[in-house]
Design a protein around this motif. Structure first.
Motif, mmCIF file in Angstrom:
data_model
loop_
_atom_site.group_PDB
_atom_site.id
_atom_site.type_symbol
_atom_site.label_atom_id
_atom_site.label_comp_id
_atom_site.label_asym_id
_atom_site.label_seq_id
_atom_site.Cartn_x
_atom_site.Cartn_y
_atom_site.Cartn_z
ATOM 1 N N GLN A 180 19.637 -3.727 17.102
ATOM 2 C CA GLN A 180 20.446 -4.939 17.207
ATOM 3 C C GLN A 180 21.488 -4.792 18.301
ATOM 4 O O GLN A 180 22.647 -4.518 18.024
ATOM 5 C CB GLN A 180 21.128 -5.235 15.875
ATOM 6 C CG GLN A 180 20.176 -5.737 14.826
ATOM 7 C CD GLN A 180 20.466 -5.148 13.465
ATOM 8 O OE1 GLN A 180 21.317 -4.269 13.308
ATOM 9 N NE2 GLN A 180 19.748 -5.610 12.475
ATOM 10 N N PRO A 181 21.090 -4.933 19.559
ATOM 11 C CA PRO A 181 22.098 -4.846 20.622
ATOM 12 C C PRO A 181 23.092 -6.006 20.483
ATOM 13 O O PRO A 181 22.698 -7.122 20.150
ATOM 14 C CB PRO A 181 21.288 -4.970 21.912
ATOM 15 C CG PRO A 181 19.940 -5.412 21.536
ATOM 16 C CD PRO A 181 19.770 -5.301 20.070
ATOM 17 N N ASP A 182 24.379 -5.704 20.686
ATOM 18 C CA ASP A 182 25.381 -6.760 20.439
ATOM 19 C C ASP A 182 25.842 -7.405 21.742
ATOM 20 O O ASP A 182 27.009 -7.688 21.926
ATOM 21 C CB ASP A 182 26.566 -6.217 19.634
ATOM 22 C CG ASP A 182 27.234 -5.044 20.334
ATOM 23 O OD1 ASP A 182 26.707 -4.612 21.379
ATOM 24 O OD2 ASP A 182 28.280 -4.576 19.853
ATOM 25 N N CYS A 183 24.895 -7.629 22.658
ATOM 26 C CA CYS A 183 25.236 -8.253 23.940
ATOM 27 C C CYS A 183 25.731 -9.682 23.763
ATOM 28 O O CYS A 183 26.603 -10.140 24.486
ATOM 29 C CB CYS A 183 24.019 -8.305 24.853
ATOM 30 S SG CYS A 183 23.156 -6.747 24.996
ATOM 31 N N TRP A 184 25.119 -10.391 22.791
ATOM 32 C CA TRP A 184 25.218 -11.856 22.796
ATOM 33 C C TRP A 184 26.436 -12.386 22.083
ATOM 34 O O TRP A 184 26.636 -13.588 22.002
ATOM 35 C CB TRP A 184 23.935 -12.456 22.189
ATOM 36 C CG TRP A 184 22.756 -11.751 22.747
ATOM 37 C CD1 TRP A 184 21.950 -10.855 22.108
ATOM 38 C CD2 TRP A 184 22.274 -11.817 24.100
ATOM 39 N NE1 TRP A 184 21.001 -10.376 22.972
ATOM 40 C CE2 TRP A 184 21.175 -10.945 24.186
ATOM 41 C CE3 TRP A 184 22.679 -12.532 25.234
ATOM 42 C CZ2 TRP A 184 20.475 -10.764 25.377
ATOM 43 C CZ3 TRP A 184 21.985 -12.359 26.408
ATOM 44 C CH2 TRP A 184 20.884 -11.475 26.475
ATOM 45 N N THR A 185 27.287 -11.489 21.546
ATOM 46 C CA THR A 185 28.539 -11.987 20.983
ATOM 47 C C THR A 185 29.464 -12.431 22.119
ATOM 48 O O THR A 185 30.331 -13.261 21.913
ATOM 49 C CB THR A 185 29.230 -10.892 20.145
ATOM 50 O OG1 THR A 185 29.182 -9.671 20.868
ATOM 51 C CG2 THR A 185 28.549 -10.725 18.807
ATOM 52 N N CYS A 186 29.269 -11.848 23.311
ATOM 53 C CA CYS A 186 30.074 -12.274 24.465
ATOM 54 C C CYS A 186 29.213 -12.935 25.537
ATOM 55 O O CYS A 186 29.551 -13.983 26.045
ATOM 56 C CB CYS A 186 30.800 -11.081 25.094
ATOM 57 S SG CYS A 186 32.084 -10.381 24.052
ATOM 58 N N HIS A 187 28.108 -12.278 25.909
ATOM 59 C CA HIS A 187 27.284 -12.838 26.974
ATOM 60 C C HIS A 187 26.521 -14.049 26.447
ATOM 61 O O HIS A 187 26.044 -14.049 25.309
ATOM 62 C CB HIS A 187 26.342 -11.770 27.513
ATOM 63 C CG HIS A 187 27.084 -10.703 28.267
ATOM 64 N ND1 HIS A 187 27.480 -10.862 29.572
ATOM 65 C CD2 HIS A 187 27.567 -9.499 27.880
ATOM 66 C CE1 HIS A 187 28.154 -9.783 29.961
ATOM 67 N NE2 HIS A 187 28.219 -8.938 28.948
ATOM 68 N N ILE A 188 26.418 -15.029 27.314
ATOM 69 C CA ILE A 188 25.855 -16.307 26.889
ATOM 70 C C ILE A 188 24.362 -16.319 27.168
ATOM 71 O O ILE A 188 23.943 -16.144 28.322
ATOM 72 C CB ILE A 188 26.550 -17.467 27.622
ATOM 73 C CG1 ILE A 188 28.068 -17.390 27.387
ATOM 74 C CG2 ILE A 188 25.996 -18.803 27.156
ATOM 75 C CD1 ILE A 188 28.866 -18.252 28.341
#
Lengths: 397, 259, 132
Positions: C117-125
Motif C-alpha cells: 500500500q504505497p501512500d503516494c496518493w494522500t498528497c499526489h493527485i
C-alpha cells in the motif's frame, strides 16, 4: 517473578479492570484521532502543543525524581531509603513510559516515528531527548529488576549493576535538563527563553515526584503487608519541602525579571496565565488554584508539626502534586504560545477525546505501576518479620 | 599463522557484516540520482531573498488587493479550511503592529498605522525551525531557501514552536476537501504534516519566478539573489531604507520591507 | 513421548491452521495481473519507451521513485536522463502519470495483488481524482 502480579485480592483485580477500561476508552479515542487527525483536539495553529506535551513534560520530571531516593541510598548510604528505592525506580519506569506515549499521541504522523532513527539529527534537542529517555527507561528496568531479583534470593545484587546505578544519577538529571532545553532554546518564545528553565524543571520535579512517592508509600502501607517506615516518609517529606521552596522561589525569579524589566514579551505570558490578556482568561482560575495549593503546601511542609503528622503531610503532598501538575502540565506549555508570533491570543482548552486519550495513558502507566509495585511488594512481604512489622507500623498511624 | 577460535569468529562476523552492507552499496551505485541533474532552464542563485515594497503595494494596488495571496494559494493547493484555529497559509496580510510587534506607536503616520503588511516565511539565513527539526524534514537548501520535505515530516510541530514569525501551518485534518480548485501539477499535503511557503522552488526549477511575484502587477514584490550584485533586489536594498521582522532574534530573515 | 496422540493431532491442526492462507492461495492461484498500457498518451508514442527499460522499471520502480523524490525535493535535481538519452522531468504527477493515466489498471492492480500500500496518493493527485 512476573507471576506474582497474577494473584491478588478482588480489590486488586477490580482496580486493574477499571484501569484497563480507561485504557480501552483512550485507545478508542486515539483510533479516532488517527482517522480524523489532530483536529479532534483543542490545539490550534497558534497553540500548537497542548495537554499532551504538557503531560509529557510533567511526567519526565516525575521520572527524573527517582534520583531523590537512589542518590541518598546508593551514594550516601542512608539506610532508611533501602525499603523504598525500588518503588522510586519503578515509578520512573512507569513515568518514562507514559511520557513517551504522550509524545507519540501528539505526533501528526506517528507511523513515521522511526524517522527519528533513520535520519538522526544531533542538532535537534528532540533527538537527544529520545536518546536520554529511552536510555533512562532501560537503566531503570535493568536496575530495578536485578536488585529486586537478588532481594528475593536474599543475595547482594550482581556487581555490574552498581556502575549502572551510579550512571542513573546524572542520567536522571539529564532527562529533565534535555526536556527543558526543548523549550529554553527557542528564539521567539520569551516565556520559555530563560536560563533557569532546566533548574526550574528539576526543582519542581524533585518536589512533585517524591510527593507522589509518599502518597504511594502510604497506599502500599494500607493495602499490603509491606510497610514503608515513618522515618523514610519523613526523609522524603523533607526533600519535598526543600524542593518545593526552591521551585516556588524560581517562579518568583521569573516574575521579578519580567515585571521589573517591563519587557512586554516577558510579561505577556505571565499576564495571560495569572490575570488574562486581551480579555482571554481561560487559564487564570487554574493558575490561581495552583498558586494557592503551592502556598498551602509550603505552610504544611515548613511547619514541623504538620510535616511530621502523616495526615497533614498527605494533604501537603497532594497539594504539591496538583499545584505543579497545573503549573507544568498545563500553564507552562500553553503560556509559552501566548501571545502568538503575531501578537494574538488564541485560547486553548482540551477537548473530551483529548482528555480521554490523556486519561488512557495515565491509566496505562497506572496499570504498569500497579503490576511492578505488586511484584515488589510481594517480594518485600517475604522478608522475615515483615508482616509483624507492617502490622505494628499501621497501628502507630 | 595460528588463528584462535575467538579471532576467527570475530573476523567471520566482520565479513558477514560487510556482505550485508553490500546490497546497500550496490543500490547506491545504481542510484538513479547519478542520471539526475538540475534543469538548465532553472533559475540558479546563492542566496534567494525578497524585498516587499509596501508603499507600492498600498499606493498602486486597489483597496484590499490579494492577488499575490490568491496566486500562491492556488498554485500550491493551499486549503481554505475556514476555521482560524486550523488555518493553513503561506502568505497573508497582518496589520503593521502584528507583523512588527512593538514598532507601532500612537503618533505613527496614518499611511502605516494599522495598515496590512504582507507576511510569509522569511527563509531565515539562520533558521531555528531547521535547527530543531528532528528528522531534517525541514532544511536549508544550498541556495538559502528553507523547504519542507513532507515525505519525512513526523508532525511533531517543534518547528512551529521554534518559528518566531508564525509562518508554519499544521494540517490538523485532511486538507483535500478544502481545496477549492486543484492544481494538478502540484501535490497537496496530507493530515498530520507541517507546511509553509517554499519560495516556489518548483517554479524556480523550471525557470519561473515565484507565483506571488509574478501575480503582482505593480512590482511591489522583488525577488532575487543577494549574492548577485546586479540583481534588482540589491538595487532596492541599497537605494531604500528597509526593515526586517524581529531582527533582534538573530534568525537573519531574508524578506525585507520598504515601509 | 507422553500423550503422543493428542500432541500430534494438536500439532497437525496448528500447522494446518497457520499455513491455511498458503493452501488457499495454491488452490485459487490467482494469475498475476498484467499492467495495462492502453492509454491515449502511450498509444500515440511512436516508440513505446518508459524512462528505463521495462525489466528495470518492473523490478526497481520503487527505488527510482524514491531517488527522484530525494533528488527533486532535497537536491533540486529535476531532469532525468532516461534510456536512449531522452530527458524527463522527475515528477510523479507530471511525468509518470501523464502516460500512465490509468492508475487503477497500471498501479493499483499490481499493488493490490502484491499486498503493498504505497501512500503516494494522500498528497499526489491521481489522474481523474477530484475533477473540478
Amino acid at each position: 517473578m512476573l507471576k506474582r502480579a497474577l494473584g491478588g485480592s478482588q480489590r486488586y483485580w477490580s482496580w486493574m479492570f477499571f484501569l484497563l477500561a480507561l485504557v480501552g476508552t483512550g485507545l478508542a479515542c486515539y483510533i479516532r484521532q488517527l482517522d480524523r487527525g489532530l483536529a479532534i483536539t483543542g490545539m490550534s495553529r497558534d497553540v500548537s502543543w497542548g495537554l499532551y506535551i504538557g503531560q509529557f513534560t510533567f511526567l519526565v520530571g516525575v521520572a527524573a525524581s527517582a534520583v531523590m531516593v537512589v542518590l541518598p541510598y546508593y551514594v550516601h548510604h542512608v539506610k532508611e531509603f533501602g525499603g523504598i528505592t525500588i518503588f522510586g525506580e519503578f515509578l520512573a519506569v512507569a513515568a518514562v513510559l507514559m511520557s513517551l506515549l504522550f509524545v507519540i499521541v501528539d505526533l501528526g504522523k506517528p507511523m513515521r516515528l522511526l524517522n527519528l532513527l533513520l535520519y538522526p539529527t544531533p542538532g535537534s534537542i528532540m533527538f537527544w531527548d529520545m536518546i536520554v529517555l529511552t536510555g533512562y527507561l532501560l537503566l531503570n528496568i535493568v536496575i530495578g529488576w536485578n536488585v529486586l531479583e537478588s532481594e528475593r534470593e536474599a543475595v547482594p545484587p550482581p556487581k555490574w549493576v552498581k556502575p549502572l546505578i551510579y550512571l542513573s544519577v546524572p542520567w536522571a538529571v539529564s532527562i529533565h535538563t534535555v526536556t527543558a532545553f526543548l523549550y529554553a532554546g527557542l528564539p521567539g518564545r520569551p516565556y520559555w527563553l530563560t536560563a533557569i528553565m532546566a533548574a526550574r524543571f528539576l526543582a519542581s520535579a524533585f518536589a512533585a515526584g517524591p510527593a507522589l512517592l509518599i502518597l504511594l508509600g502510604l497506599i502500599i502501607r494500607r493495602s499490603s503487608n509491606f510497610a514503608p517506615g515513618g522515618d523514610v516518609i519523613q526523609k522524603l517529606a523533607r526533600i519535598v519541602a526543600y524542593a518545593m521552596i526552591i521551585s516556588v522561589f524560581f517562579v518568583g525569579l521569573e516574575f521579578f525579571t519580567a515585571f521589573y524589566s517591563q519587557v512586554p514579551g516577558h510579561m505577556q505570558s505571565l499576564e495571560y496565565l495569572f490575570a488574562g490578556l486581551d480579555g482571554h482568561r481561560n487559564l487564570v482560575p487554574f493558575m490561581w488554584i495552583s498558586a494557592v495549593l503551592a502556598v498551602t503546601a509550603l505552610v504544611l511542609l515548613i511547619n514541623p508539626a504538620t510535616r511530621e503528622n502523616e495526615r497533614t503531610l498527605q494533604i501537603a503532598c497532594a497539594a504539591v502534586f496538583i499545584s505543579l501538575w497545573l503549573e507544568k502540565g498545563l500553564g507552562l506549555v500553553v503560556g509559552g504560545f501566548i501571545p502568538s508570533a503575531v501578537e494574538r491570543v488564541t485560547d486553548y482548552a482540551p477537548t473530551v477525546p483529548e482528555l480521554l486519550i490523556a486519561l488512557g495513558i495515565w491509566a496505562a502507566g497506572g496499570l504498569l505501576l500497579t503490576i511492578l509495585y505488586k511484584i515488589a511488594v510481594s517480594v518485600k512481604e517475604e522478608e522475615p518479620g515483615m508482616v509483624e512489622l507492617a502490622q505494628k507500623r499501621r497501628e502507630v498511624v | 599463522m595460528k588463528i584462535s577460535r575467538r579471532s576467527f569468529l570475530k573476523m567471520g562476523g566482520t565479513f558477514a557484516l560487510g556482505f550485508t552492507a553490500l546490497p546497500g552499496l550496490k543500490a547506491f551505485a545504481a542510484s538513479g540520482l547519478l542520471k539526475a541533474s538540475p534543469d538548465p532552464k532553472a533559475l540558479a542563485g546563492k542566496k534567494w531573498a525578497m524585498a516587499i515594497n509596501m508603499k507600492v503595494c498600498r499606493e498602486k494596488g486597489p483597496e484590499g488587493c490579494k492577488e499575490c495571496v490568491v496566486a500562491c494559494h492556488q498554485v500550491h493547493n493551499v486549503p481554505d479550511i475556514g476555521n482560524p484555529k486550523e488555518e493553513v497559509k503561506w502568505i497573508w496580510k497582518e496589520p503593521f503592529a502584528n507583523a512588527f510587534p512593538g514598532q507601532e506607536h500612537e503618533y505613527l503616520e496614518e499611511t502605516v498605522k494599522g495598515q496590512p503588511f504582507l507576511v510569509l516565511c522569511n527563509h531565515c539565513d539562520n533558521p531555528p525551525c531547521v535547527r530543531v527539526c528532528p528528522t531534517q524534514a525541514t532544511f536549508k537548501r544550498k541556495d538559502g531557501i528553507v523547504v519542507m520535505d513532507d515525505h519525512r515530516c513526523i508532525g511533531c510541530r517543534f518547528c512551529m514552536a521554534a518559528c518566531p514569525f508564525g509562518a508554519r501551518s499544521f494540517n490538523f485534518r485532511d486538507p483535500r476537501p478544502y481545496i477549492p480548485k486543484l492544481n494538478r501539477e502540484f501535490p497537496t499535503r496530507e493530515k498530520g504534516v507541517v507546511e509553509k511557503c517554499n519560495f516556489c522552488v518548483e517554479r524556480l526549477a523550471a525557470g519561473l519566478s515565484p507565483a506571488c511575484v509574478e501575480a503582482c502587477r505593480h512590482g511591489a514584490l522583488v525577488f532575487g539573489d543577494l549574492e548577485d550584485p546586479n540583481a534588482g533586489i540589491r538595487d532596492v536594498l541599497s537605494s531604500r531604507f528597509t526593515i526586517r521582522r524581529k531582527p533582534e532574534l538573530g534568525t537573519r530573515p531574508k524578506v525585507y520591507y520598504v515601509v | 513421548m507422553y500423550n503422543a496422540r493428542p500432541v500430534i493431532i494438536g500439532l497437525a491442526v496448528f500447522i494446518g491452521l497457520t499455513t491455511f492462507p498458503i493452501w488457499r492461495a495454491l488452490e485459487k492461484a490467482a494469475p498475476a495481473p498484467e499492467p495495462e498500457l492502453d492509454t491515449p498518451a502511450i498509444q500515440q508514442m511512436p516508440e513505446k519507451l518508459c524512462v528505463e527499460a521495462t525489466p528495470t522499471m518492473r523490478a526497481r520502480h520503487m527505488q527510482l521513485l524514491g531517488d527522484w523524490r530525494a533528488g527533486v525535493v532535497r537536491d533540486g535535481r529535476t531532469v532525468y536522463a532516461g534510456q536512449a538519452g531522452k530527458k524527463y522531468e522527475m515528477s510523479l504527477q507530471k511525468t509518470c502519470l501523464k502516460c500512465h493515466a490509468n492508475k487503477d489498471k497500471f498501479c493499483d492492480q499490481c499493488h493490490d495483488y502484491a499486498g503493498v500500500q504505497p501512500d503516494c496518493w494522500t498528497c499526489h493527485i491521481a489522474p481523474g481524482e477530484n475533477k473540478p
